[in-house]
Design a protein around this motif. Structure first.
Motif, mmCIF file in Angstrom:
data_model
loop_
_atom_site.group_PDB
_atom_site.id
_atom_site.type_symbol
_atom_site.label_atom_id
_atom_site.label_comp_id
_atom_site.label_asym_id
_atom_site.label_seq_id
_atom_site.Cartn_x
_atom_site.Cartn_y
_atom_site.Cartn_z
ATOM 1 N N ALA A 1 8.009 -14.871 -7.175
ATOM 2 C CA ALA A 1 8.268 -16.056 -6.356
ATOM 3 C C ALA A 1 9.630 -16.675 -6.610
ATOM 4 C CB ALA A 1 7.177 -17.105 -6.599
ATOM 5 N N SER A 2 10.323 -16.247 -7.692
ATOM 6 C CA SER A 2 11.548 -17.010 -7.968
ATOM 7 C C SER A 2 12.740 -16.207 -8.472
ATOM 8 C CB SER A 2 11.221 -18.141 -8.941
ATOM 9 O OG SER A 2 10.573 -17.627 -10.069
ATOM 10 N N ILE A 3 12.657 -14.879 -8.462
ATOM 11 C CA ILE A 3 13.836 -14.103 -8.875
ATOM 12 C C ILE A 3 14.218 -13.150 -7.725
ATOM 13 C CG2 ILE A 3 14.786 -12.446 -10.536
ATOM 14 C CD1 ILE A 3 12.986 -13.592 -12.655
ATOM 15 N N ILE A 4 15.483 -13.127 -7.417
ATOM 16 C CA ILE A 4 15.936 -12.183 -6.382
ATOM 17 C C ILE A 4 17.059 -11.329 -6.960
ATOM 18 C CG2 ILE A 4 15.307 -13.766 -4.499
ATOM 19 C CD1 ILE A 4 18.350 -14.288 -4.147
ATOM 20 N N TYR A 5 17.210 -10.133 -6.382
ATOM 21 C CA TYR A 5 18.210 -9.185 -6.888
ATOM 22 C C TYR A 5 19.207 -8.849 -5.795
ATOM 23 C CZ TYR A 5 15.111 -8.675 -10.855
ATOM 24 O OH TYR A 5 14.357 -8.938 -11.960
ATOM 25 N N VAL A 6 20.478 -8.981 -6.171
ATOM 26 C CA VAL A 6 21.564 -8.555 -5.279
ATOM 27 C C VAL A 6 22.508 -7.720 -6.121
ATOM 28 C CG1 VAL A 6 21.430 -10.611 -3.790
ATOM 29 C CG2 VAL A 6 22.931 -10.634 -5.787
ATOM 30 N N SER A 7 23.494 -7.129 -5.462
ATOM 31 C CA SER A 7 24.461 -6.377 -6.254
ATOM 32 C C SER A 7 25.381 -7.362 -6.968
ATOM 33 C CB SER A 7 25.278 -5.449 -5.365
ATOM 34 O OG SER A 7 26.233 -6.211 -4.661
ATOM 35 N N ILE B 1 11.059 -5.260 -0.918
ATOM 36 C CA ILE B 1 10.143 -6.307 -1.399
ATOM 37 C C ILE B 1 9.335 -5.721 -2.554
ATOM 38 C CG2 ILE B 1 8.128 -7.733 -0.821
ATOM 39 C CD1 ILE B 1 9.275 -7.963 2.024
ATOM 40 N N PHE B 2 9.385 -6.406 -3.685
ATOM 41 C CA PHE B 2 8.609 -5.913 -4.839
ATOM 42 C C PHE B 2 7.407 -6.819 -5.101
ATOM 43 C CE2 PHE B 2 9.950 -9.145 -7.828
ATOM 44 C CZ PHE B 2 11.272 -9.450 -7.488
ATOM 45 N N SER B 3 6.465 -6.255 -5.847
ATOM 46 C CA SER B 3 5.290 -7.028 -6.248
ATOM 47 C C SER B 3 4.950 -6.639 -7.685
ATOM 48 C CB SER B 3 4.116 -6.708 -5.316
ATOM 49 O OG SER B 3 2.987 -7.413 -5.740
ATOM 50 N N SER B 4 5.337 -7.502 -8.589
ATOM 51 C CA SER B 4 5.126 -7.173 -10.006
ATOM 52 C C SER B 4 3.827 -7.754 -10.541
ATOM 53 C CB SER B 4 6.297 -7.717 -10.833
ATOM 54 O OG SER B 4 6.259 -9.134 -10.841
ATOM 55 N N GLY B 5 3.217 -8.678 -9.763
ATOM 56 C CA GLY B 5 2.012 -9.350 -10.256
ATOM 57 C C GLY B 5 2.346 -10.609 -11.025
ATOM 58 N N TYR C 1 8.404 -1.726 -9.375
ATOM 59 C CA TYR C 1 7.480 -2.625 -8.670
ATOM 60 C C TYR C 1 7.803 -2.750 -7.183
ATOM 61 C CZ TYR C 1 6.187 -3.859 -13.410
ATOM 62 O OH TYR C 1 5.760 -3.794 -14.714
ATOM 63 N N LEU C 2 8.775 -1.976 -6.719
ATOM 64 C CA LEU C 2 9.141 -2.037 -5.303
ATOM 65 C C LEU C 2 7.966 -1.545 -4.452
ATOM 66 C CD1 LEU C 2 11.803 -2.655 -3.678
ATOM 67 C CD2 LEU C 2 12.004 -0.187 -3.446
ATOM 68 N N LYS C 3 7.527 -2.366 -3.536
ATOM 69 C CA LYS C 3 6.366 -1.984 -2.723
ATOM 70 C C LYS C 3 6.787 -1.520 -1.332
ATOM 71 C CE LYS C 3 3.099 -2.947 -5.643
ATOM 72 N NZ LYS C 3 3.373 -2.076 -6.774
ATOM 73 N N ARG C 4 7.844 -2.157 -0.844
ATOM 74 C CA ARG C 4 8.308 -1.789 0.508
ATOM 75 C C ARG C 4 9.830 -1.732 0.521
ATOM 76 N NH1 ARG C 4 6.273 -6.134 4.248
ATOM 77 N NH2 ARG C 4 5.842 -7.321 2.356
ATOM 78 N N GLY D 1 22.744 -6.217 0.599
ATOM 79 C CA GLY D 1 21.308 -6.440 0.709
ATOM 80 C C GLY D 1 20.761 -7.246 -0.455
ATOM 81 N N VAL D 2 19.486 -7.586 -0.303
ATOM 82 C CA VAL D 2 18.800 -8.338 -1.347
ATOM 83 C C VAL D 2 17.367 -7.829 -1.421
ATOM 84 C CG1 VAL D 2 18.275 -10.196 0.316
ATOM 85 C CG2 VAL D 2 18.091 -10.667 -2.117
ATOM 86 N N TYR D 3 16.833 -7.701 -2.625
ATOM 87 C CA TYR D 3 15.394 -7.438 -2.690
ATOM 88 C C TYR D 3 14.732 -8.531 -3.509
ATOM 89 C CZ TYR D 3 15.980 -4.738 -7.112
ATOM 90 O OH TYR D 3 16.276 -4.317 -8.376
#
Lengths: 245, 408
Positions: free
Chosen positions: B197-203, B187-191, B134-137, B147-149
């Motif tokens: 709006a409320s989950i972020i991913y880091v290592s 930046i992802f967009s899963s729909g 779902y990664l858009k950019r 980093g964080v996405y």
């Protein structure tokens, strides 16, 4: 000589309105168990192989009931039906059906061919029920149709046949499995006089040339005049009997 | 079965062509609609499970033994290295990753928001879970793990873009307040509102540092080789991990609400199935009874010429069987054709938007066959047809030949 068919003290009572009416009558006080009509009263008769016998009488005299009981498609209220000394009137329906399949042939007033089958298929059907193979039954069915003079119409369905042709097919169906006896209930009643005469001639021929036993009912004097034995029925009783042989 | 019986039953079925065709069409339409419904529900369920297990839950999770809320595992598993050795040696396991999953905050220069922070293994995560799809950019986490996405809705709320700095905060295990400065790498967009709006991913390295953890993790997410033998895989893992303070749970235990939805949908389908079978059986019963009343005299003739009650029963049952088989075959063909069409063209389902609130869910469904249920439905139509032939069959076989012959 032992008779082919023996009727012993046959009585047939019909409940008019069926069992429900009888129950209703009993519910209303027990004294009115519904209407009942006695169609045959303690009737005893013998029939022999090779007969060409007419059962005569006016409408409602019990001719059809008698033929139905002889043909085991109706059961007597009292009394027994014997074929070649064997009591058949108490057999279970499945065994009775098998008995009819192997021993009896029927011709009905309204022909009663199976409308979705062709003429030859109608004739074949009795043999198919007996489990006879396709080739043999086709050959025997066509032979029977040839014998009654409608081989050319073998592949037509009943609705494309005239009344006389349908009745001939019905006769072919009745004789194709070489039964002990052919029972015909008013076989000429729906036919014009010429066709009726021809059918009667055919039945006589089958009786005389091939030894087929015929029992038929009629109230037509012209038909009765061709019978070799006439049993007069009136109000469910044998009124008289005439043996012309 | 004799050829005489088959011939007559077949001809009888076509005695009244129009009536037979209407009956067949009603059976076929009912079955086709049912097949479509089964396929639609199955596709929704399949997608729900695929998405749930694919983006977050995995097939199996290993959690600390006393974890109460499987969705938010707030307890830590000691000695994850030992568990990894067992996972590496378990043939049922296809791939796995360790995670740190905690609640925290993310803030930009403009805004702050509460989030679920997932610390994942940058190298293994794309193989275990599908968020990367779902990664858009931008890009996923780099090999250095920095980093964080995050989702597009959260990015919009925070007013951040690729390369912008954000601060991650969390209540560390030692009681201190942990904070990490990171740049947005993707930046992802899963729909899904929840995810975007409320989950972020880091290592996992970043998450562990933030939470002042050592080697501990919150869970292991596992994909198994054969998802159809999930319980066996779970039991095997539980056996191998016996003695360790962990518990092994399947996605069905974590996302139990999906199991509820599935059971509810299946129950609805069963009700629809019963309604359709009732309609089918009434249709056939009606056809057979009408045909029976038209043929009373013919039954008399058949019985007179030597067909017994058993023959009559079998003939009518065969007629109802033929109706069921033809209607069923037509229905199966029509149903499969509809499913095939939507398998290719896709079926737009508005409910996708509402389900999408909770998890990524495509609104265009590409229907899948649910052969087990389809075949069951077809067989049930046939069985229902034969069963609906029983009352007329017994009724006809009990007729008296002489009475039938008198019937006008």
């Amino acid at each position: 000589m032992e008779p082919l068919i023996q009727l012993k003290n046959i009585t047939k009572v019909y409940e008019i309105g069926g069992p429900a009416m009888g129950r209703l009558g009993r519910l209303r006080g027990g004294a009115h168990p519904g209407l009942s009509v006695t169609a045959l009263k303690q009737l005893s008769l013998d029939f022999h192989r090779g007969e060409f016998t007419a059962i005569a009488g006016p409408s409602g005299s019990g001719k059809s009931t008698l033929l139905n009981i002889i043909g085991t498609i109706d059961s007597p209220t009292r009394g027994e039906v014997h074929y070649e000394g064997r009591k058949v009137s108490s057999l279970r329906e499945e065994l009775l059906a098998d008995f009819r399949l192997r021993s009896l042939g029927f011709v009905f007033q309204a022909y009663n061919l199976i409308s979705v089958l062709t003429a030859v298929e109608n004739v074949e059907y009795v043999l198919a029920l007996q489990g006879i193979g396709r080739e043999e039954r086709a050959q025997r069915a066509r032979e029977a149709l040839r014998r009654v003079g409608v081989e050319a119409q073998a592949d037509r369905r009943p609705d494309l046949l005239s009344g006389g042709q349908q009745q001939r097919v019905a006769v072919a169906r009745a004789i194709v499995h070489r039964p002990m006896v052919v029972l015909a209930d008013e076989p000429t009643a729906n036919l014009d006089s010429k066709t009726a005469e021809a059918l009667l001639a055919l039945m006589l021929d089958l009786n005389e040339e091939h030894g087929v036993t015929f029992l038929f009912s009629s109230h037509d004097p012209r038909v009765l005049s061709r019978a070799k034995r006439v049993i007069q029925i009136h109000d469910g009783c044998v009124e008289g009997e005439e043996d012309r042989e | 079965m004799s050829s005489a019986l088959i011939l007559l039953a077949w001809r009888n079925v076509w005695r009244n062509r129009r009536r037979t065709l209407i009956t067949l069409l009603s059976i076929a339409a009912g079955l086709a609609a049912l097949l479509f419904g089964q396929s639609l529900v199955y596709t929704i369920q399949y997608q729900l499970v695929e998405k749930a297990t694919g983006v977050h839950t995995g097939h199996i999770q290993i959690l600390e033994a006393k974890t109460a809320d499987f969705k938010f595992p707030d307890r830590y598993i000691p000695d994850p290295g030992g568990i990894e050795k067992i996972l590496d040696a378990t043939p049922e396991v296809a791939v796995y990753e360790r995670r740190v999953v905690v609640t925290g905050m993310i803030s930009s220069k403009k805004e702050a928001a509460g989030v679920l922070l997932c610390g994942v293994d940058p190298e293994r995560d794309p193989r275990v879970l599908q968020m990367s799809r779902y990664l858009k950019r931008g890009r996923l986490l780099g090999p250095d793990g920095e980093g964080v996405y995050l989702g597009d809705k959260l990015a919009a709320k925070l007013g951040v873009n690729l390369g912008d700095e954000v601060v991650l905060m969390g209540s560390a295990r030692d009681g201190s307040m942990g904070a990490e400065l990171q740049r947005v790498t993707g930046i992802f967009s899963s729909g899904s509102q929840t995810f975007d709006a409320s989950i972020i991913y880091v290592s996992i390295k970043t998450a562990s540092r933030l939470m002042a953890l050592g080697d501990e993790v919150n869970d292991f997410v596992i994909r198994v080789r054969d998802p159809m033998r999930l319980d066996e895989a779970r039991d095997e893992l539980a056996r191998r991990l016996r003695g360790r303070p962990v518990r092994v749970v399947t996605w069905e235990q974590v996302d139990f609400e999906l199991v509820g939805i599935r059971d509810y949908q299946n129950a609805l389908l069963d009700i629809v199935l019963c309604v359709i079978f009732l309609i089918v059986s009434l249709g056939i019963l009606n056809t057979l009874l009408m045909s029976l009343f038209e043929r009373v005299r013919e039954f008399g003739v058949l019985m007179a010429i030597g067909a017994g009650p058993r023959f009559i029963r079998r003939m009518i049952l065969l007629e109802s069987g033929i109706l069921g088989a033809l209607g069923g075959a037509l229905g199966l063909a029509a149903g499969c054709a509809i499913i095939l069409y939507y398998r290719k063209a896709g079926f737009v389902l508005p409910v996708g938007e509402s389900i999408g609130f909770f998890m990524p869910f495509d609104s265009v469904l590409f229907l899948r066959f649910d052969w087990g249920r389809h075949v069951t439905a077809g067989a049930a139509v046939l069985l229902t047809s034969v069963l609906s032939g029983l009352p007329p069959a017994f009724r006809a076989s009990r007729m008296k030949p002489a009475e039938s012959l008198r019937h006008i």
